[in-house]
Design an enzyme around this catalytic site. Structure first.
Site, mmCIF file in Angstrom:
data_model
loop_
_atom_site.group_PDB
_atom_site.id
_atom_site.type_symbol
_atom_site.label_atom_id
_atom_site.label_comp_id
_atom_site.label_asym_id
_atom_site.label_seq_id
_atom_site.Cartn_x
_atom_site.Cartn_y
_atom_site.Cartn_z
ATOM 1 N N ARG A 26 11.380 -4.935 4.704
ATOM 2 C CA ARG A 26 11.028 -4.139 4.614
ATOM 3 C C ARG A 26 12.100 -3.346 5.556
ATOM 4 N NH1 ARG A 26 5.267 -1.999 5.236
ATOM 5 N NH2 ARG A 26 5.671 -2.766 6.883
ATOM 6 N N ARG A 86 11.481 -0.804 10.525
ATOM 7 C CA ARG A 86 10.781 -0.390 11.473
ATOM 8 C C ARG A 86 10.884 -1.228 12.651
ATOM 9 N NH1 ARG A 86 4.815 0.773 8.580
ATOM 10 N NH2 ARG A 86 3.893 -0.310 9.839
ATOM 11 N N ARG A 113 -9.306 0.988 8.604
ATOM 12 C CA ARG A 113 -8.982 -0.156 9.219
ATOM 13 C C ARG A 113 -9.847 -1.228 10.267
ATOM 14 N NH1 ARG A 113 -3.486 0.550 9.158
ATOM 15 N NH2 ARG A 113 -2.298 -1.185 9.277
ATOM 16 N N LYS A 135 0.573 -1.160 -0.209
ATOM 17 C CA LYS A 135 -0.152 -0.078 0.066
ATOM 18 C C LYS A 135 0.493 0.993 -0.209
ATOM 19 C CE LYS A 135 -2.112 -0.662 3.478
ATOM 20 N NZ LYS A 135 -1.179 -2.200 4.279
ATOM 21 N N ARG A 161 -0.008 -8.209 14.311
ATOM 22 C CA ARG A 161 -0.941 -7.012 13.159
ATOM 23 C C ARG A 161 -1.219 -7.890 12.075
ATOM 24 N NH1 ARG A 161 4.429 -4.371 10.905
ATOM 25 N NH2 ARG A 161 3.152 -3.396 9.544
HETATM 26 P P1 AMP Z 1 1.161 0.739 8.970
HETATM 27 O O1 AMP Z 1 2.275 1.506 8.772
HETATM 28 O O2 AMP Z 1 0.090 0.774 8.167
HETATM 29 O O3 AMP Z 1 0.988 -0.836 9.093
HETATM 30 O O4 AMP Z 1 0.448 1.286 10.742
HETATM 31 C C1 AMP Z 1 1.245 0.909 11.844
HETATM 32 C C2 AMP Z 1 0.815 1.240 12.738
HETATM 33 O O5 AMP Z 1 -0.116 1.973 13.518
HETATM 34 C C3 AMP Z 1 -0.781 -0.402 12.984
HETATM 35 O O6 AMP Z 1 0.005 -1.542 13.307
HETATM 36 C C4 AMP Z 1 -1.329 -0.130 14.461
HETATM 37 O O7 AMP Z 1 -0.699 0.287 15.327
HETATM 38 C C5 AMP Z 1 -1.378 1.845 13.841
HETATM 39 N N1 AMP Z 1 -2.030 2.422 12.877
HETATM 40 C C6 AMP Z 1 -1.865 2.747 11.638
HETATM 41 N N2 AMP Z 1 -2.984 3.098 11.206
HETATM 42 C C7 AMP Z 1 -4.478 2.798 12.024
HETATM 43 C C8 AMP Z 1 -5.390 2.547 11.919
HETATM 44 N N3 AMP Z 1 -6.252 3.477 10.738
HETATM 45 N N4 AMP Z 1 -6.400 2.345 12.868
HETATM 46 C C9 AMP Z 1 -6.115 1.865 13.712
HETATM 47 N N5 AMP Z 1 -4.535 1.419 14.172
HETATM 48 C C10 AMP Z 1 -3.706 2.271 12.504
#
Ligand code: AMP
Length: 228
Positions: A137, A170, A91, A16, A181
């Site tokens: 990554r 990360r 999400r 994404k 996750r």
């Molecule tokens: P990502 O970079 O999109 O993988 O997001 C990293 C972390 O941020 C996720 O594992 C969640 O803990 C939090 N996060 C990101 N987007 C959301 C969302 N829309 N709702 C809830 N938590 C989020």
């Protein structure tokens, strides 16, 4: 071309973020990544960041209210008026309902036909490929470009091609957190497929192919989705 709101949807590691950057550049519209916005808040030590930090480290989802307020604030930016790409949001079904209402109430966000609902590009990727992408990554802390040591390595190991910064892994890309996750995705995010499918706003893309092929198909899908 005026683009309505586009949601990039898929499990962690589906591509994404990589695709969102390419699509955003192509159309000159912003990429709104809730993960990036939350990480910025954590780094700056804001109240939101302090509340979200440990939840993110465990690989769980940050509460809907906090994320929706953060997105509402970001969407006020004038740069969103010609469209925007949402990456990692919504999400949960609660977030999706919130977004639908928000877009109806805030009339600037429409597509070429004046439709205000967002449409969704879903990246479908096989489970083992996801694991390989997440463990490999690396991200540039300066420009945000994403690499993968297996499939998209930088020219010089661990160094960003664009600005020479040292790449970082990360914290939540460690194996135990990755498992959490993916669990959160299956339990809380996957139900959105049915939510958007029922509303006829879901387009699926096979994300298991080379990045350029996926980008080309995503761009075609956006033109189609934009006329829905
Ligand atoms: P990502 O970079 O999109 O993988 O997001 C990293 C972390 O941020 C996720 O594992 C969640 O803990 C939090 N996060 C990101 N987007 C959301 C969302 N829309 N709702 C809830 N938590 C989020």
């Amino acid at each position: 071309m005026k683009i309505g709101p586009v949601i990039l949807f898929g499990p962690p590691g589906a591509g994404k973020g990589t695709q969102a950057k390419r699509i955003a550049d192509k159309f000159g519209i912003p990429q709104i990544s809730t993960g990036d916005l939350l990480r910025e808040n954590v780094e700056k030590g804001t109240e939101l960041g302090q509340n979200a930090r440990q939840i993110m480290q465990r690989g769980e989802l940050v509460p809907d209210r906090m994320v929706c307020d953060m997105v509402a604030e970001r969407l006020k930016g004038g740069d969103c008026e010609r469209g925007f790409i949402l990456d990692g949001f919504p999400r949960t079904v609660t977030q999706a309902v919130w977004l639908d209402n928000y877009l109806v109430e805030n009339t600037v966000f429409d597509n070429a036909n004046g439709t205000r609902a967002a449409f969704v590009l879903r990246f479908v990727v096989e489970y083992n490929a996801l694991l390989q992408r997440l463990t490999g990554r690396r991200t540039c802390p300066t420009c945000g470009r994403i690499y993968n040591v297996h499939t998209q390595p930088p020219r010089v190991a661990e160094v960003c091609d664009l600005d020479g910064s040292r790449l970082v892994t990360r914290k939540d890309d460690q194996e135990e957190v990755i498992a959490e996750r993916l669990k959160a995705y299956e339990a809380q995010t996957l139900p959105l497929v049915e939510y958007y499918h029922k509303r006829n706003r879901l387009l699926e893309i096979n994300g298991d192919r080379p990045v350029d092929v996926v980008t080309a198909e995503a761009l075609r899908a956006i033109e189609h989705g934009n006329s829905l």
